[in-house]
Design a protein around this motif. Structure first.
Motif, mmCIF file in Angstrom:
data_model
loop_
_atom_site.group_PDB
_atom_site.id
_atom_site.type_symbol
_atom_site.label_atom_id
_atom_site.label_comp_id
_atom_site.label_asym_id
_atom_site.label_seq_id
_atom_site.Cartn_x
_atom_site.Cartn_y
_atom_site.Cartn_z
ATOM 1 N N UNK A 32 0.803 -1.234 0.000
ATOM 2 C CA UNK A 32 0.000 0.000 0.000
ATOM 3 C C UNK A 32 0.830 1.275 0.000
ATOM 4 N N UNK A 33 2.071 1.188 0.466
ATOM 5 C CA UNK A 33 2.944 2.354 0.489
ATOM 6 C C UNK A 33 3.981 2.209 -0.627
ATOM 7 N N UNK A 34 4.584 3.323 -1.018
ATOM 8 C CA UNK A 34 5.488 3.275 -2.168
ATOM 9 C C UNK A 34 6.800 3.965 -1.870
ATOM 10 N N UNK A 35 7.872 3.355 -2.340
ATOM 11 C CA UNK A 35 9.216 3.891 -2.161
ATOM 12 C C UNK A 35 9.988 3.698 -3.463
ATOM 13 N N UNK A 36 10.678 4.758 -3.888
ATOM 14 C CA UNK A 36 11.488 4.709 -5.105
ATOM 15 C C UNK A 36 12.944 4.894 -4.690
ATOM 16 N N UNK A 37 13.802 3.958 -5.091
ATOM 17 C CA UNK A 37 15.180 3.960 -4.614
ATOM 18 C C UNK A 37 16.155 3.922 -5.790
ATOM 19 N N UNK A 38 17.122 4.854 -5.784
ATOM 20 C CA UNK A 38 18.237 4.806 -6.731
ATOM 21 C C UNK A 38 19.423 4.246 -5.954
ATOM 22 N N UNK A 39 19.929 3.104 -6.415
ATOM 23 C CA UNK A 39 20.902 2.385 -5.614
ATOM 24 C C UNK A 39 22.037 1.814 -6.458
ATOM 25 N N UNK A 40 23.234 1.860 -5.901
ATOM 26 C CA UNK A 40 24.439 1.303 -6.514
ATOM 27 C C UNK A 40 24.737 -0.019 -5.818
ATOM 28 N N UNK A 41 24.852 -1.133 -6.557
ATOM 29 C CA UNK A 41 25.045 -2.428 -5.907
ATOM 30 C C UNK A 41 26.319 -2.537 -5.071
ATOM 31 N N UNK A 42 27.336 -1.740 -5.377
ATOM 32 C CA UNK A 42 28.584 -1.823 -4.624
ATOM 33 C C UNK A 42 28.739 -0.698 -3.597
ATOM 34 N N UNK A 43 27.652 0.020 -3.359
ATOM 35 C CA UNK A 43 27.662 1.090 -2.349
ATOM 36 C C UNK A 43 27.350 0.480 -0.982
ATOM 37 N N UNK A 44 28.241 0.591 -0.012
ATOM 38 C CA UNK A 44 27.998 -0.009 1.308
ATOM 39 C C UNK A 44 26.775 0.566 2.019
ATOM 40 N N UNK A 45 26.479 1.841 1.793
ATOM 41 C CA UNK A 45 25.293 2.445 2.414
ATOM 42 C C UNK A 45 24.015 1.896 1.785
#
Length: 236
Positions: free
Chosen positions: A111-124
């Protein structure tokens, strides 16, 4: 007669404000021709204007000689006006995101939505994914956004994940379980499109999250912070 005087007074005030802003704009160009300063509005302080310099807000009067650098805070209402303006400025139009370029994962009722830009090798980003494993009732769109200048192998990893039969499973395996994909990266993928998209949205670091209302959230968050962000949208 009173109505006429009131109208004339309002017109004069509007003209004075406009004239002062014009003076400020001229002074900025004349005194600081090499600085990209833009007048973006007035402030609650009489005669004080909001100026956007690069990615920051500063404050000055029409003379543009002395500047206030930092946060403008309304102590009475406990509101950081600078942070509020920065949040407004960094919002995006969510409806324009090309969701077909993202890995979609529905958790619980979604029901809730989140959009994420992510780097696979980024530790964060990896810590964020670990946190997201405990967040329920959310639909997550993950845009693979490798930052090659920081992580030279990230684009290859992102391509392998996208080319996997189960993209989200491959993503979670890599990010949470540290199990690399063995899939060939030679499929049609949106990685380059995502890189261009991220640049157009001024995303310079990962992870970068967007909420349903377009609000931008930068940097890692733990599960409790993510819950608070999602709930804040629901209560608006």
């Amino acid at each position: 007669m009173k109505k006429l005087l009131a109208t004339l007074t309002l017109s004069l005030l509007a003209y004075t404000s406009y004239a002062n802003q014009n003076t400020l704009e001229k002074n900025l160009k004349q005194l600081y021709p090499d600085i990209p300063a833009i007048v973006t509005g007035t402030t609650p302080l009489k005669g004080m204007y909001e100026i956007k310099v690069g990615d920051s807000f500063v404050y000055t009067d029409e003379h543009a000689r002395y500047f206030f650098v930092g946060n403008l805070v309304d102590f009475k209402n406990k509101e950081n006006l600078t942070a509020k303006r920065e949040q407004q400025r960094n919002k995006i139009d969510i409806s324009k995101l090309p969701l077909e370029q993202a890995i979609k994962n529905i958790k619980g009722d979604g029901s809730r939505t989140l959009y994420v830009f992510s780097d696979p090798d980024c530790p964060y980003c990896q810590k964020l994914e670990q946190a997201l494993t405990t967040v329920d009732n959310v639909t997550i769109y993950t845009f693979l956004y490798p930052l090659k200048n920081l992580h030279p192998n990230a684009e290859l990893v992102a391509s392998q994940i996208w080319c996997s039969n189960n993209r989200y499973e491959a993503w979670e395996d890599y990010m949470v379980n540290r199990t690399p994909s063995t899939t060939s990266p030679n499929c049609d993928n949106p990685i380059q499109k995502n890189i261009q998209l991220g640049r157009s949205l001024n995303i310079s670091g990962t992870p970068t999250l967007f909420l349903k209302d377009g609000q931008r959230v930068t940097g890692g968050r733990d599960a409790n912070e993510i819950e608070e962000l999602l709930q804040s949208i629901q209560t608006k």
